[in-house]
Design an enzyme around this catalytic site. Structure first.
Site, PDB file in Angstrom:
ATOM      1  N   SER A   1     -93.165 -12.089   0.219  1.00 33.38           N
ATOM      2  CA  SER A   1     -91.969 -12.931   0.152  1.00 33.38           C
ATOM      3  C   SER A   1     -91.719 -13.378  -1.288  1.00 33.38           C
ATOM      4  CB  SER A   1     -92.122 -14.115   1.114  1.00 33.38           C
ATOM      5  OG  SER A   1     -90.922 -14.842   1.214  1.00 33.38           O
TER       6      SER A   1
ATOM      7  N   HIS B   1     -86.448 -16.216   6.107  1.00 27.02           N
ATOM      8  CA  HIS B   1     -86.318 -14.813   6.525  1.00 27.02           C
ATOM      9  C   HIS B   1     -85.612 -14.696   7.876  1.00 27.02           C
ATOM     10  CE1 HIS B   1     -88.622 -13.479   3.111  1.00 27.02           C
ATOM     11  NE2 HIS B   1     -89.546 -14.376   3.398  1.00 27.02           N
TER      12      HIS B   1
END
Length: 309
Positions: free
Chosen positions: A92, A197
């Site tokens: 990420s 996300h």
């Protein structure tokens, strides 16, 4: 000494991160001072002293992890001159650190981007009622069915048997309630500010796209594996596109690591405040070696091991 660098994502932060490194190595102190000056506030005070509530704020956490990972790398390169970085990847937020390590952009540019990213995501969290749920022990197909039924998104595919859902608070609560019916052993609500996300981050994605469009980006010196497509990205255009898509898209960590292993990489070095990525690799493929560096003690041990070959 060939190695792949892995960089931590949000959630790895700890109060005190980097303090002993800054005290031991002038290179680290200089990089942290540069970060403080660029951001216009003492990020390092939050890193070193907390409180945890402030460090966990997305706008603080993301620059902190970025600076911490790259500071360790600077010392590692000094201490292990034979180190040959063959690829990079990050979970990420860590994907930005991976790009900086590979020369896609310089330290200051990456710091600005992760600060912007964190601020945009923090704002999106405040404007939406989102949550995240870790699911352990279930089949991916069953979890995708569950996500569809509850109208939430698959955020992270971290390891076999470890998948994270993200979305509205109502949808995540429904997914938790239905999880056992799908053969999932455990459903653990995550202590996060919002639905990372997932589609609830769309406003952050749109704003980050503009920041990335204006940022100087070049082709990396070594392959950088992107989370969104679990493959190397090389051109500025695809780097901007995948870093943008990642904000609302799934982190395909399992496939990313499998891609690197299939390419023949056998030694990985994790740079971050904990050993989360080493733990995930143990579930993905036990045949490869991961060295985790988080503080002075682990850095010294890693340097000794790497220089010994």
């Amino acid at each position: 000494m060939n190695a792949v660098l892995l960089f931590a994502g949000q959630g790895a932060q700890k109060v005190g991160m980097g303090k002993d490194l800054a005290e031991a190595y002038p290179t680290v102190r200089a990089l942290f001072d540069q970060a403080d000056a660029a951001l216009g506030h003492t990020l390092t005070n939050v890193m070193f002293e907390g409180p945890m509530e402030e460090l966990t704020r997305t706008s603080h956490c993301q620059p902190a992890l970025y600076a911490h990972g790259l500071a360790i790398l600077e010392v590692l390169k000094e201490k292990v001159p034979s180190l040959n970085i063959t690829a990079t990847a990050g979970l990420s937020l860590g994907e930005f650190t991976a790009h900086a390590a590979a020369g896609t952009f310089d330290f200051a540019t990456g710091l600005y981007l992760v600060f912007q990213r964190g601020s945009f995501m923090e704002e999106a969290c405040q404007n939406t009622q989102g949550a995240m749920l870790a699911l352990l022990g279930g089949e991916e197909s069953a979890i995708r069915e569950l996500a569809a039924e509850c109208d939430v998104d698959v955020a992270n595919l971290n390891a076999p048997g470890q998948i994270v859902l993200s979305g509205s608070a109502e949808g995540i609560a429904a997914a938790a309630a239905k999880s056992k019916d799908k053969g999932i052993k455990r459903a653990i609500p995550l202590p996060v500010a919002g639905a990372y996300h997932s589609r609830l981050m769309k406003s952050a994605q749109d704003k980050l796209a503009l920041a990335l469009a204006a940022a100087p980006i070049q082709s990396p010196r070594v392959p950088v594996i992107c989370n969104f497509e679990a493959r190397p990205v090389s051109t500025p255009e695809e780097i901007r596109a995948t870093l943008t898509s990642q904000v609302t898209g799934s982190v395909r960590w399992v496939e990313s690591m499998q891609h690197l292993i299939a390419a023949g990489h056998t030694l990985f070095i994790e740079l971050g405040p904990d050993a989360t990525l080493a733990g995930l690799m143990g579930k993905i493929d036990k045949s490869v070696k991961v060295i985790s560096i988080k503080d002075v003690a682990s850095l010294d041990a890693a340097v000794a091991a790497l220089n010994a070959g």
